[in-house]
Structures are given as C-alpha cells and as structure tokens.
Enzyme design. Sequence first.
Site, mmCIF file in Angstrom:
data_model
loop_
_atom_site.group_PDB
_atom_site.id
_atom_site.type_symbol
_atom_site.label_atom_id
_atom_site.label_comp_id
_atom_site.label_asym_id
_atom_site.label_seq_id
_atom_site.Cartn_x
_atom_site.Cartn_y
_atom_site.Cartn_z
ATOM 1 N N LYS A 1 -77.831 12.803 37.639
ATOM 2 C CA LYS A 1 -77.392 13.812 36.676
ATOM 3 C C LYS A 1 -78.624 14.375 35.812
ATOM 4 O O LYS A 1 -79.051 15.518 35.698
ATOM 5 C CB LYS A 1 -76.290 13.576 36.187
ATOM 6 C CG LYS A 1 -75.800 14.830 35.289
ATOM 7 C CD LYS A 1 -74.589 14.307 34.380
ATOM 8 C CE LYS A 1 -73.507 14.205 35.275
ATOM 9 N NZ LYS A 1 -72.106 13.527 34.923
ATOM 10 N N ARG B 1 -72.887 11.686 28.873
ATOM 11 C CA ARG B 1 -72.417 11.657 30.184
ATOM 12 C C ARG B 1 -73.254 10.714 30.974
ATOM 13 O O ARG B 1 -74.478 10.353 30.815
ATOM 14 C CB ARG B 1 -72.511 13.018 30.612
ATOM 15 C CG ARG B 1 -71.890 14.080 29.840
ATOM 16 C CD ARG B 1 -72.030 15.536 30.571
ATOM 17 N NE ARG B 1 -71.009 15.797 31.714
ATOM 18 C CZ ARG B 1 -71.027 16.626 32.578
ATOM 19 N NH1 ARG B 1 -72.036 17.497 32.339
ATOM 20 N NH2 ARG B 1 -70.086 16.686 33.408
ATOM 21 N N GLY C 1 -66.139 10.599 39.118
ATOM 22 C CA GLY C 1 -65.085 9.940 38.130
ATOM 23 C C GLY C 1 -65.167 8.323 37.979
ATOM 24 O O GLY C 1 -64.146 7.727 37.282
ATOM 25 N N MET D 1 -67.412 6.447 36.192
ATOM 26 C CA MET D 1 -67.966 6.145 34.822
ATOM 27 C C MET D 1 -67.612 7.166 33.834
ATOM 28 O O MET D 1 -66.929 7.877 34.408
ATOM 29 C CB MET D 1 -69.445 5.763 35.004
ATOM 30 C CG MET D 1 -69.723 4.571 35.901
ATOM 31 S SD MET D 1 -71.433 4.253 36.058
ATOM 32 C CE MET D 1 -71.974 5.766 36.596
ATOM 33 N N ARG E 1 -76.128 18.874 41.940
ATOM 34 C CA ARG E 1 -76.830 17.597 42.892
ATOM 35 C C ARG E 1 -76.766 18.062 44.340
ATOM 36 O O ARG E 1 -76.040 19.081 44.667
ATOM 37 C CB ARG E 1 -76.147 16.549 42.433
ATOM 38 C CG ARG E 1 -74.808 16.560 42.901
ATOM 39 C CD ARG E 1 -73.720 15.506 42.724
ATOM 40 N NE ARG E 1 -72.573 15.959 42.797
ATOM 41 C CZ ARG E 1 -71.375 15.206 42.323
ATOM 42 N NH1 ARG E 1 -71.561 14.237 41.420
ATOM 43 N NH2 ARG E 1 -70.235 15.646 42.455
ATOM 44 N N HIS F 1 -60.078 15.196 42.470
ATOM 45 C CA HIS F 1 -60.359 13.494 42.714
ATOM 46 C C HIS F 1 -60.260 13.027 44.102
ATOM 47 O O HIS F 1 -61.131 12.448 44.685
ATOM 48 C CB HIS F 1 -59.599 12.714 41.615
ATOM 49 C CG HIS F 1 -60.035 11.281 41.799
ATOM 50 N ND1 HIS F 1 -59.106 10.476 42.552
ATOM 51 C CD2 HIS F 1 -60.871 10.589 41.281
ATOM 52 C CE1 HIS F 1 -59.804 9.202 42.503
ATOM 53 N NE2 HIS F 1 -60.932 9.160 41.788
ATOM 54 N N SER G 1 -83.539 -13.125 72.313
ATOM 55 C CA SER G 1 -82.568 -12.403 71.740
ATOM 56 C C SER G 1 -82.006 -12.863 70.545
ATOM 57 O O SER G 1 -81.494 -14.051 70.470
ATOM 58 C CB SER G 1 -81.532 -12.008 72.748
ATOM 59 O OG SER G 1 -80.478 -11.106 72.414
ATOM 60 N N CYS H 1 -78.698 -9.268 69.768
ATOM 61 C CA CYS H 1 -77.308 -8.932 70.383
ATOM 62 C C CYS H 1 -76.106 -9.434 69.714
ATOM 63 O O CYS H 1 -75.315 -9.251 70.093
ATOM 64 C CB CYS H 1 -77.310 -9.608 71.750
ATOM 65 S SG CYS H 1 -77.589 -11.454 71.573
ATOM 66 N N TYR I 1 -85.809 -4.098 71.343
ATOM 67 C CA TYR I 1 -84.655 -3.435 71.324
ATOM 68 C C TYR I 1 -83.261 -3.926 70.352
ATOM 69 O O TYR I 1 -83.476 -5.099 69.860
ATOM 70 C CB TYR I 1 -83.784 -3.202 73.002
ATOM 71 C CG TYR I 1 -83.514 -4.987 73.422
ATOM 72 C CD1 TYR I 1 -82.431 -5.471 73.053
ATOM 73 C CD2 TYR I 1 -84.491 -5.562 73.941
ATOM 74 C CE1 TYR I 1 -82.040 -6.476 73.568
ATOM 75 C CE2 TYR I 1 -84.025 -7.023 74.266
ATOM 76 C CZ TYR I 1 -82.997 -7.348 74.334
ATOM 77 O OH TYR I 1 -82.726 -8.672 74.649
#
Length: 893
Positions: free
Chosen positions: A22, A91, A100, A102, A335, A451, A777, A845, A865
Amino acid sequence: MTKFVYDFTEGNKNLKDLLGGKGANLSEMTNLGLPVPPGFTITTEACRHYLTEGELPGGLDTEIDAHLDALEEAMGKRLGQADDPLLISVRSGAKYSMPGMMDTVLNIGLNDQSVEGLTKQAGNERFAWDSYRRLIQMFGKTVLDVDGDLFEEALDELKHAKSTTNDLDLEAADFRALVETYKGIVREQTGRDFPSNPREQMDLAVKAVFDSWNSDRAILYRRQERIPTDLGTAVNICTMVFGNLGMDSGTGVAFTRDPASGHQGIYGDYLQNAQGEDVVAGIRNTVALADLEGIDKTSYDQLLTIMERLENHYRDLCDIEFTVERGKLWMLQTRVGKRTAGAAFRIAIQLVDQGMIELDEAVDRVTGDQLAQLMFPRFDDGADKKQIAKGMNASPGAAVGKVVFSSEAAVAAAARGEHVILVRRETTPDDLTGMIAAQGILTSRGGKTSHAAVVARGMGKTCVCGAEDIEVDVKGRVAQAGDVTVNEGDIISIDGTSGLVYLGEVPVSSSPVVQYFEGTLKAEDGDELVQAVHRIMTHADAAARLTVRANADNPEDSARARRFGATGIGLCRTEHMFLGERRQLIEDLILAESTAERIAALEALKPMQREDFHGILKEMDGQPVTVRLIDPPLHEFLPDFTELSVKVALAGDDADPKDRKLLECVHRLHEQNPMLGLRGVRLGLVIPGLFAMQVRAIAEAAADRVGEGGDPRPEIMIPLVGSIQELEHARDEALQVIADVAQETGVSVTTLIGTMIELPRAALTAGQIAEAADFFSFGTNDLTQTTWGFSRDDVEASFFSRYLDLGIFGVSPFETLDREGVGRLVRIAVEEGRKTRPGLKLGVCGEHGGDPDSVHFFHEVGLDYVSCSPFRVPVARLEAGRAAIETAGSDSR
Ligand code: PEP
Ligand code: MG
C-alpha cells in the site's frame, strides 16, 4: 542512521519490501501526480524491530514528529486541532496484500473538542459525530481489544429503537448518544477512558497495526497463502478524506479489468455517503461503478482517466480504492489486483497482444498453482440440475458438499473428511478457518469485492456471493431459496464460474484445459483461455532448461503423462506391480525354503514383469524410462500380523499349515521401524535373485521392443543406497544380467544404471557413489524423512499442525522442499557427484518434483529433470519455464 519513515513523495512502487504494497503504491501514485491525500509510511523494518525487540526502534518517535509537523504544515492545521482538526487514518500494509487480515483505524484526531471543530468546518453535525463514533468503535476493537460485537449491538439497538435498519436514518443526536454509549463500553471493558489525546491515539494505533501482524487470522492467512512470517507490516499515516459528508460524497472500489474473466471494462462498486471499509464489508448494497457516471460525472470521468493511466503504468490489472469528498476525487489505494486463475492467463496474453508486455513476462505472471486450478473439473453441461439461486460468480470452479452455516461446523465436518459448502449471509475475517475447511463458499450478500469474494479468489476456492434470492438464517441453521428449504447437511452444488446454485449433487466434467492437454481439444478450437494456456505453455517449454518426466508404473499413466508433455518416466515404482493376485507369488518367494522353490517363484514373476515393462517401454518409445527395483519391506506383501495371529489362534489345531508358516514369517520380518529397515538395496542384496529377476525382465522387454522396431531407453535405478559398496554389488549383478540377455537375444540395449539419493549418507558420499552411478535421482520423500528423522505417516497427523502454528515450518517439508536442510544435502550431492563424473545425469522423483517452489530450487541447483505425477506434469513444465526466465532475467539485471 536507519530511516524508518518515508513521506509519500519519497517512495516508489519498487519499495514494497520496506513500505509494504500500500505504501509503495501510494508513493507511486503521488509521484504520478494523482490526487492522493498527503501522508507518510512507517517502514516494515520498524515493525520487525518492534515485534522482535518488544519496543519501537530508537529515533522512530523523532522521525514521526518531523513528518507529522510537515504534514500539519502542508495542510495548515494540526492533528486534532480543536477548531479545525487534521484527521488521519492509520492503515496497515504488508508486502503482500492480506485483505482484511490486519488492522486499520480511521478518523484519528477526534475528541470531545475537535468533533465540534469538525462539525463547524464540515457544516455537518451528523457527519462529525458519525466519524467520532466510528473512531471509538474501530479504536476500541483493534487497539484496545474490546469485543467488536458490543459496539455493533449498541448500534443495532439504536437503530431498533428508531425502527430502522439503515444507518442513513440515524441523526446527529443519535450519534452523539452513541458516542457516549461507546465511551462507556470502552471504560467498562478496559478500565480506562477512551484516550482523547490525538497523538496518543495515533501512537497506540501504530503499535496496534504492528501487533496485528501476529493476530491469529493473519497467521492463518499467511500460512494458507505461503507468505513468510517474518516480513512485518508497514503503517500508512494518511490525511483523512471523507466519503460520508453527504450524498455528493462516497467511496468505492474499482478494477481496470474484470478480475474474474480478465475482460476490459468498468468493474467495481460505489457507495454514496459512506466511509472506508463499508464497501468491502458488504454491509449496505452498493451500486455498480458505471452508475457513478449518473451520480457525479466529473469524478467518474476523472476516475476512468486515472484507471487507464494506472493500467498503462503498471502494465497490469490494477485494483483501486477511492473516495469522493463533496465532488472531489481522491485515490486511497491501488495495487496490481488479485485475479482468478483463468483471468491471470487471459490477461497475460491480452497484454502481450496489446504490446504491453513480452511473452517472457506473460509466463512469469502466471503460476503453476493457477494452472493446477484450471485443471479442476467443472459441472457437466448436460447433467440434470435443479437451480435454486443465482449469485455473483466470485471465484470459479465447481464445488459440491453438505451445507454448513458456521465456520465451526465447516471445520468439524472437514475433520470428519466430509465435503461442505459454507453458507453465510456474508463472511468476515473470523470465518477464515471455515473458508479454508470448505469446498466452496456461498453468501447471500455482498458484491464481487466483498470479503468472501476477495478471500476466496485469493485461495483459489470456489465462491458464489450475493445470491440475494437466498434467505440465510444462520441461527436457525436453515436457508430459504424461493420455495426450497435447505437445511444444514443438505447437499448443494455451487458454480463459481456462472454464479449458479443447485440443489443436490451435480456431476462434474473435465476442464477444457485438461482436454487440451489430453489432445482431445486442439488449441485453435479452444476458447480464449485454452489459447492463452497454449501460448504460455509453448513459450515456457521453449524457455525451460529442466525437462519434466512423470512418475508412472503402468502403460495408461505413461500414455497420459506423455500426452501431458512428459519427456520420459523418472520413477516407475515396481512394487506397485506386485499387488492384487500377484501378491501370492511374492508370498511364495518369501516362504521359499529351498533354492529351487525360490527360483520357481521368481520364474513365475518374471514373465509378468516382462509384460509390464514391455507395455511401458512401448508407450514411452524413444524416451527414457527409469525403473526402480523393488523398494518396500517384504512384510508389506504379507497378511496383517494381528489378523493372521487371530486366524491361526481361532483355528487351533486345525490351522492351515501354510498359515502357520506365514505367521512365523510375518513375525520374523516384523520391524519396529520398517522405513529404516530391510528395504531398498538391502533387500536386493539379501534375497538372492530378486533384483536379477527384475533386471532380466527389463532387459528382455527392451530386447522385445527392439525386435518390434521400437526404441527402448530403459534406466535401472537402485533404491535406498547409502554406500558405494551397496551400489557396486547391485550394479555388478545387473550388468551381468544385461550382458547375459544381450548374448541370449543378440540384442544389446544401452541401459543406464543409477541410484536414488534418498539417505543423508548417500548425499554426503555422493562423490564416491557417482563412481558407480550413471545417474542420480533424488528421492526427496525419503530424504526429507531421514534428514528430519521423522516418518511421514506418523508425524503429519500427530504434530505438523502444531509445528505450523509455532512457525517451525512455514509449509510442510513434504510439500515444498526444505531448502536449508534437505536442499543443502541435494546441493552437496550435485556438486560432489558432478565433480567425480561431469556428465552425471541428475533428476528428482520425490513429490517435490511437481511442487512449484521446489521446481525453482531444482532449476537453481542444476538438475537435468524433475519427475512428478502425470497430472502435475503441466504444472512442472510451466514452473520449469518460469524458473529459466527468472534466472535469465536476474542474470541480465
Ligand atoms: C522418495 O523417497 O522420494 C521416492 C520417490 O521414493 P518413495 O516415495 O517411493 O519412497
Ligand atoms: Mg524413497
């Protein structure tokens, strides 16, 4: 000396770490010359200091003094000045938006004297006293920890006494009385008077905002959104402007594009004669933003110009909060706006086509998690449905579940494994636990910026909001939709894409994005979304350095993985081939008392294995297939010890001799900690012929494929190796078998032999192990278990939630790789393995292979990979592309 306070003219949009989102964007808009009320930001660094040290950093007070002085100078009035008060808002604003979560306190500077000054200056007594009561209410709740319901109840009583439900019917005298009532509540609840000193109000509010970083709901939200716990919040001190000065004033929110579809247009809500959070809270019905044109054309036109400017400046969808004070437009926030997964893909490509961004950036602006959301099923178009209501399509997807009317009920049902839809009139931040537990959220009030809508979108959870045809009676646990009564426990289906609500369970069908990946829908025949996904995936594939393989152990999964873009199999778990009827053959192998019996059992298994491998090699023709030799402890293939004991005991003397033998065997093989017992390579070395049978089946299947004109590329992987000696034994045996098969068949198939790295010792001695391995792997599932010293099955349910609460984990190390611990072992093994064998092929993997954050890590450490379940393959492909683009971006910066 550290600078803890920045004037809005001093910051910019790139300082989000320090000024929060903000603050950074207020600065950016100030610098763009947009109408932002003057103010300043206290940094996140000050917050972090306060939260860790328990006191504000030295020098902060003096800096705030200087900035407040300058603000007062510029505005020509002092904070809370009796005859003409400067009022401010305090704020919160963290780096990542946490809607909403904080605290915010408005109208600071009002007291019994300055309220009179405000009355005179504004020429509006009702407004001044309304503002004052709002201050006490917000301050009481957020700063002094008074139960907010007490204030709400007092307001409701007042309205009730005046026989109204609309706060616009309340007059100045009512608010005066309410101020007295509120002061009484504060005194009674806290044992002190509401502080009348404006500077004290401000200082206490700043600390309260800092403290709100660690409120329960903020902690929960961060965990859900994977926001680090130690960032802290900035605090913005902003000159108040008023949307509640009369019908020529108002407040609203706007998006430069539809956050649900991505389409350009005028999206937002406006509320006349209202202040601050009234719009987001959904307490009164708003009008569509387009209606502002008829209410105040000048402000409307100016807002549209600013919106276009912001979108061009940020090159993205922006969301905006604004206030009109007596016909003058003020920008309170902007924002880069949250959006649905579908909108993220569409907008990224729209911006490319509009020449605003390059494809690289488009790939960077979407995430694997968003792609995963687009792969969720949706309601079947052809199914019979009984529609009972229509609301707003706040967050897409198809959700089916039992109706619950409270967060507690949602949490309890989810704990029982039930799917639920949380139905509320509207949600508040206190409903967060219920929203997380539910499959979907349905509200009867509030718009797309309520909200429920904002939070559900952020979570990727299906939400229909503002379904006004439904009367929700939370206390009575019943909802009425026309003549349909819905009780708690009844099943409903909600469609977050269309906003429709159905009674009963509606069948779901696969998403067009999945159809595209499956190849049943061609990109050019798909809608805008499918085409956007196609273009982004094509670019990601071209950019990626990591290739993506799949974990699959049957031909069907292999084929699907290939359609989804896998370029090989990274893990074929052979134990999955010994289930069902074949379990019997393993049983015979375990029970074998002579070499002849053992060989017979292995011989019976081999043709089946050969057929298994043949099918997979055929599906993956021309691509590598890593087959892992049998890994789990043998008793997993035997009957349950207790059940068998009971069976034998009950049968007494008549017990089947085979059962007796089995029981003895189960008893012998029983382990206290099977995860750390006789499994993996250890099994291969103590059961003669087991690994050899599997290797032979692989080699013969490969030879068969060559005979059929195929191009098999088998790779043999030895599990749970901890030392090079183990690997050498297994490797020598495998090489011998491969050579034998080559000689017997006259076909020689190149077969790499490698190992899993899934024990810390393997990682630490990787330099030696690489001498006997063609590839590594990383088995990050076991590596995580053995590095942390806990077994997943035992610990996840027992204490992980406590560990998450305590912040010991930000996220479970089984979901996202623990970079510091397990990741360090991976790094060591990569470096030392490659030092020994420069061309060593490296992959992963474990489940982390399909986790977006972990894929970035594997890219960073230089693996070749990642391998994951077939359904995650597209996600991993996208993240592999994003990782490469991000690295290239940071290298060229
Ligand atoms: C691993 O440990 O990461 C792995 C892939 O093996 P499994 O999950 O089968 O133990
Ligand atoms: Mg393993």
